[in-house]
Design an enzyme around this catalytic site. Structure first.
Site, mmCIF file in Angstrom:
data_model
loop_
_atom_site.group_PDB
_atom_site.id
_atom_site.type_symbol
_atom_site.label_atom_id
_atom_site.label_comp_id
_atom_site.label_asym_id
_atom_site.label_seq_id
_atom_site.Cartn_x
_atom_site.Cartn_y
_atom_site.Cartn_z
ATOM 1 N N HIS A 8 47.504 30.681 30.661
ATOM 2 C CA HIS A 8 46.386 30.536 29.725
ATOM 3 C C HIS A 8 46.628 31.353 28.460
ATOM 4 O O HIS A 8 47.413 32.305 28.440
ATOM 5 C CB HIS A 8 45.074 30.967 30.390
ATOM 6 C CG HIS A 8 45.073 32.404 30.821
ATOM 7 N ND1 HIS A 8 44.901 33.454 29.937
ATOM 8 C CD2 HIS A 8 45.238 32.968 32.030
ATOM 9 C CE1 HIS A 8 44.947 34.594 30.593
ATOM 10 N NE2 HIS A 8 45.156 34.327 31.878
ATOM 11 N N GLU A 83 43.418 33.145 39.621
ATOM 12 C CA GLU A 83 44.234 34.368 39.615
ATOM 13 C C GLU A 83 43.987 35.175 40.885
ATOM 14 O O GLU A 83 42.999 34.968 41.586
ATOM 15 C CB GLU A 83 43.898 35.202 38.371
ATOM 16 C CG GLU A 83 44.668 36.501 38.223
ATOM 17 C CD GLU A 83 46.173 36.350 38.123
ATOM 18 O OE1 GLU A 83 46.813 35.967 39.128
ATOM 19 O OE2 GLU A 83 46.715 36.634 37.041
#
Length: 173
Positions: A8, A83
């Site tokens: 990201h 994550e």
């Protein structure tokens, strides 16, 4: 099949060295620009599927890439691409975690497979989760673009390329 791995774009937290983990931190202005730049860099590549973590910073990156490349399919969201959950370290600056849990944090950096962040998720659990995502994605026909996070991307590399797991920190994007 080719699997493209994209981290990201930047967030205000990532540039200030804060631990994001499962906290849903959005992209910064620079992070949105990162996503546009990435889209331009990969625009000549052919991918048939886009997968993303559900966390804002990854999903927004994936949606920007989708828009900028003209990709017509959906962005498929997989919880398994979130994550690593760093428990009580989530939201702290790295220096805070290293002061509040000096031994554990030092051990985490030296032997991450043997340490779990307080209240968080260990790498063995993350590996099982990411293996489930890899299984789903590798069943697809065609090329796959994956937008996720540092530790998850490193884990995907370990799984797909059969890299030595103990060197996980070397595979971070």
């Amino acid at each position: 099949m080719v699997i493209y791995l994209v981290r990201h774009g930047r967030t205000k937290w990532s540039v200030s060295n804060r631990i994001q983990g499962w906290l849903d931190v959005p992209l910064s202005k620079e992070g949105r620009e990162d996503a546009i730049k990435t889209a331009r860099e990969i625009s000549k590549e052919k991918f048939d599927h886009i997968y993303s973590s559900p966390l804002k910073r990854a999903l927004e990156t994936a949606l920007i890439i989708r828009r900028e490349t003209g990709f017509k399919g959906p962005v498929k969201v997989l919880e398994e691409l979130k994550e690593l959950n760093q428990g009580r370290w989530n939201g702290l600056y790295v220096w805070q975690a290293s002061i509040l849990w000096p031994r554990r944090y030092r051990s985490w950096k030296l032997n991450p497979w043997g340490v779990v962040p307080p209240g968080g998720e260990g790498l063995k659990d993350l590996k099982r989760r990411v293996e489930a995502a890899v299984k789903i994605m590798t069943r697809e026909k065609g090329n796959v673009l994956v937008v996720s996070h540092k530790v998850v991307i490193a884990m995907i590399k370990i799984i797909l390329l059969k890299l030595p797991a103990e060197k996980i920190w070397e595979y971070l994007p």
